[in-house]
Scaffold this motif. Structure first.
Motif, mmCIF file in Angstrom:
data_model
loop_
_atom_site.group_PDB
_atom_site.id
_atom_site.type_symbol
_atom_site.label_atom_id
_atom_site.label_comp_id
_atom_site.label_asym_id
_atom_site.label_seq_id
_atom_site.Cartn_x
_atom_site.Cartn_y
_atom_site.Cartn_z
ATOM 1 N N PRO A 42 37.205 52.506 35.339
ATOM 2 C CA PRO A 42 36.345 51.320 35.458
ATOM 3 C C PRO A 42 35.275 51.274 34.352
ATOM 4 O O PRO A 42 34.709 50.232 34.071
ATOM 5 C CB PRO A 42 35.692 51.473 36.820
ATOM 6 N N PHE A 43 34.993 52.426 33.734
ATOM 7 C CA PHE A 43 34.010 52.473 32.657
ATOM 8 C C PHE A 43 34.620 52.111 31.303
ATOM 9 O O PHE A 43 33.915 51.936 30.316
ATOM 10 C CB PHE A 43 33.368 53.861 32.597
ATOM 11 N N ASN A 44 35.953 52.007 31.256
ATOM 12 C CA ASN A 44 36.665 51.620 30.044
ATOM 13 C C ASN A 44 37.884 50.789 30.452
ATOM 14 O O ASN A 44 39.025 51.188 30.251
ATOM 15 C CB ASN A 44 37.090 52.868 29.256
ATOM 16 N N PRO A 45 37.618 49.615 31.037
ATOM 17 C CA PRO A 45 38.713 48.827 31.610
ATOM 18 C C PRO A 45 39.571 48.131 30.562
ATOM 19 O O PRO A 45 39.225 48.065 29.385
ATOM 20 C CB PRO A 45 37.974 47.799 32.463
ATOM 21 N N SER A 46 40.672 47.583 31.022
ATOM 22 C CA SER A 46 41.628 46.910 30.138
ATOM 23 C C SER A 46 41.323 45.432 29.935
ATOM 24 O O SER A 46 41.975 44.800 29.120
ATOM 25 C CB SER A 46 43.040 47.024 30.726
ATOM 26 N N GLY A 47 40.380 44.896 30.685
ATOM 27 C CA GLY A 47 40.167 43.453 30.604
ATOM 28 C C GLY A 47 38.723 43.059 30.410
ATOM 29 O O GLY A 47 37.816 43.879 30.475
ATOM 30 N N ILE A 48 38.534 41.779 30.133
ATOM 31 C CA ILE A 48 37.199 41.198 30.060
ATOM 32 C C ILE A 48 37.149 40.016 31.025
ATOM 33 O O ILE A 48 38.186 39.463 31.396
ATOM 34 C CB ILE A 48 36.825 40.728 28.635
ATOM 35 N N ARG A 49 35.951 39.645 31.411
ATOM 36 C CA ARG A 49 35.775 38.515 32.314
ATOM 37 C C ARG A 49 35.072 37.403 31.553
ATOM 38 O O ARG A 49 34.012 37.606 30.971
ATOM 39 C CB ARG A 49 34.925 38.915 33.508
ATOM 40 N N LEU A 50 35.668 36.242 31.558
ATOM 41 C CA LEU A 50 35.072 35.076 30.933
ATOM 42 C C LEU A 50 34.788 34.057 32.032
ATOM 43 O O LEU A 50 35.707 33.489 32.606
ATOM 44 C CB LEU A 50 36.007 34.471 29.879
ATOM 45 N N GLY A 51 33.524 33.853 32.316
ATOM 46 C CA GLY A 51 33.136 32.894 33.335
ATOM 47 C C GLY A 51 32.396 31.726 32.727
ATOM 48 O O GLY A 51 31.994 31.753 31.561
ATOM 49 N N THR A 52 32.185 30.696 33.521
ATOM 50 C CA THR A 52 31.519 29.506 33.004
ATOM 51 C C THR A 52 30.068 29.340 33.438
ATOM 52 O O THR A 52 29.403 28.451 32.915
ATOM 53 C CB THR A 52 32.296 28.239 33.409
ATOM 54 N N PRO A 53 29.521 30.140 34.368
ATOM 55 C CA PRO A 53 28.135 29.892 34.784
ATOM 56 C C PRO A 53 27.128 29.841 33.639
ATOM 57 O O PRO A 53 26.272 28.964 33.606
ATOM 58 C CB PRO A 53 27.827 31.037 35.747
ATOM 59 N N SER A 54 27.230 30.739 32.697
ATOM 60 C CA SER A 54 26.257 30.762 31.596
ATOM 61 C C SER A 54 26.354 29.532 30.709
ATOM 62 O O SER A 54 25.338 28.972 30.302
ATOM 63 C CB SER A 54 26.439 32.012 30.739
ATOM 64 N N ILE A 55 27.566 29.111 30.405
ATOM 65 C CA ILE A 55 27.678 27.948 29.515
ATOM 66 C C ILE A 55 27.355 26.648 30.241
ATOM 67 O O ILE A 55 26.801 25.734 29.634
ATOM 68 C CB ILE A 55 29.043 27.882 28.789
#
Length: 80
Positions: A18-31
């Motif tokens: 979990p400290f070096n995962p295979s994925g990234i999360r792209l969410g829309t709340p910030s934009i």
């Protein structure tokens, strides 16, 4: 490096830590909080794909300039 922030997230059944995962999360709340519209959101996706496909120094500089324009267009704090 280009001004786009993501979260690293574990993917279900991922064999990596979990400290070096295979994925990234792209969410829309910030934009959406910043006020991005649909066109600018799609443009941001194009920039992300461009950097993933071709992470050269020249490409990074170009994308960083485009991200700076978006940030200026949609500041977190608006002046009165």
């Amino acid at each position: 490096e280009v001004g786009i922030t993501t979260n690293r997230n574990a993917i279900p059944y991922d064999k990596r830590s979990p400290f070096n995962p295979s994925g990234i999360r792209l969410g829309t709340p910030s934009i959406t909080t910043r006020g991005f519209n649909e066109v600018d959101s799609s443009f941001l996706v194009e920039l992300i794909l461009k950097i993933i496909k071709n992470p050269t120094k020249k490409n990074k500089l170009e994308i960083k300039k485009e991200v700076a324009k978006l940030i200026k267009k949609y500041p977190i704090y608006k002046t009165m």
